[in-house]
Design an enzyme around this catalytic site. Structure first.
Site, short mmCIF file in Angstrom:
data_model
loop_
_atom_site.label_atom_id
_atom_site.label_comp_id
_atom_site.label_asym_id
_atom_site.label_seq_id
_atom_site.Cartn_x
_atom_site.Cartn_y
_atom_site.Cartn_z
N TYR A 143 4.43 4.29 -8.00
CA TYR A 143 5.87 4.53 -7.91
C TYR A 143 6.55 3.26 -8.42
CZ TYR A 143 4.97 8.53 -4.81
OH TYR A 143 4.55 9.72 -4.27
N SER A 164 -2.24 6.22 -3.29
CA SER A 164 -0.81 6.06 -3.52
C SER A 164 -0.37 4.61 -3.38
CB SER A 164 -0.03 6.92 -2.53
OG SER A 164 1.35 6.66 -2.62
#
Length: 285
Positions: free
Chosen positions: A60, A36
């Site tokens: 993200y 991530s």
């Protein structure tokens, strides 16, 4: 994507983000590791920990696009083999368990990929400045990402036929059917319920994967029977780590493999290619 799902490929989505997850365990089990943006280890540290392993990077997108651009380029330079774009988190959902428990990122843990990126800003409980995510991301941003990298682009967070068709139209190589572990929109579809119409919409133009709710080998069998190429896990990986670190994670993956093979045998399937929708009966209720 060139690599097809096999019984040993019960892939491991280590997305719950805020804990250092040993990529060595994923490599040892011949399993894909998704790192991530919010990992507490850097991309470079993850790459060095398991050289030659199958690893993807989950992005993200932040309002400061230079931050995201830098992350994409670092991931490619570090040997990550695909880019996973998070599509279901323009804002952080109201996570009532976190509110009730007063959750904050522990002071000894840092979002190391973002160190120095937001200096001077107050941090939220997740270690990020409030409203740092870019809620204005659109389908056209896939072309922006394509201008930054040669990596295959996989989009994570698709739950409808319409979005699956748009994803393929915009040239993604893969779709992860995901509801973000049920932590975003309360009452959203279970991923297994969304899978069939997404597979039908894609019609083989991109690979379709699934995460959410995978707890047993029979869950993997059902997902593959309904058209997923492979599955990803999150919470079970954390349970294994809490139990015995890297060894515990390998135990979790091994249990899933063994249960999956047993489920295949009991369903009369000698190979993954024999798994199909004929194994699943839908309720008429």
């Amino acid at each position: 994507m060139e690599r097809k799902a096999q019984p040993e490929d019960c892939s491991n989505d280590l997305d719950p983000d805020y804990f250092p997850i040993p990529p060595e365990a994923a490599k040892a089990m011949n399993t894909c590791y998704i790192a991530s943006t919010y990992s507490t280890c850097t991309l470079e540290e993850i790459s060095a920990a398991a050289p030659g392993g199958l690893r993807w990077f989950q992005l993200y997108v932040h309002r400061n696009r230079e931050v995201s651009k830098n992350l994409v380029q670092r991931a490619e330079a570090s040997g990550f083999q695909a880019l996973v774009l998070t599509a279901d988190l323009p804002y952080t959902g109201r996570r009532r368990d976190d509110i009730r428990n007063g959750f904050r990122l522990p002071p000894h843990m840092k979002l190391k990929n973002l160190e120095g990126a937001f200096e001077g800003d107050d941090s939220s409980e997740y270690g990020l400045p409030p409203n740092s995510l870019d809620a204005s991301v659109t389908w056209n941003d896939i072309y922006w990402l394509r201008s930054l990298t040669q990596l295959p682009i996989i989009i994570k967070g698709i739950l409808t036929r319409e979005d699956a068709e748009l994803a393929v139209r915009h040239g993604v190589q893969g779709i992860i059917v995901s509801n973000h572990g049920g932590r975003q929109l309360d009452g959203g579809l279970a991923t297994i319920d969304a899978l069939v119409e997404i597979v039908e919409a894609v019609q083989g133009r991109a690979e379709v994967y699934l995460d959410g709710g995978i707890r047993k080998g029979s869950d993997i069998l059902k997902a593959l029977a309904l058209g997923a190429k492979c599955v990803f896990i999150g919470r079970p990986a954390l349970w294994g780590l809490a139990y015995k670190g890297e060894e515990g994670l390998q135990d979790v993956l091994r249990i899933l493999q063994d249960e999956f093979r047993l489920s295949m045998a009991l369903a009369g399937c000698a190979s993954v290619s024999e798994i199909g929708p004929h194994l699943v009966q839908f309720s008429k209720l």
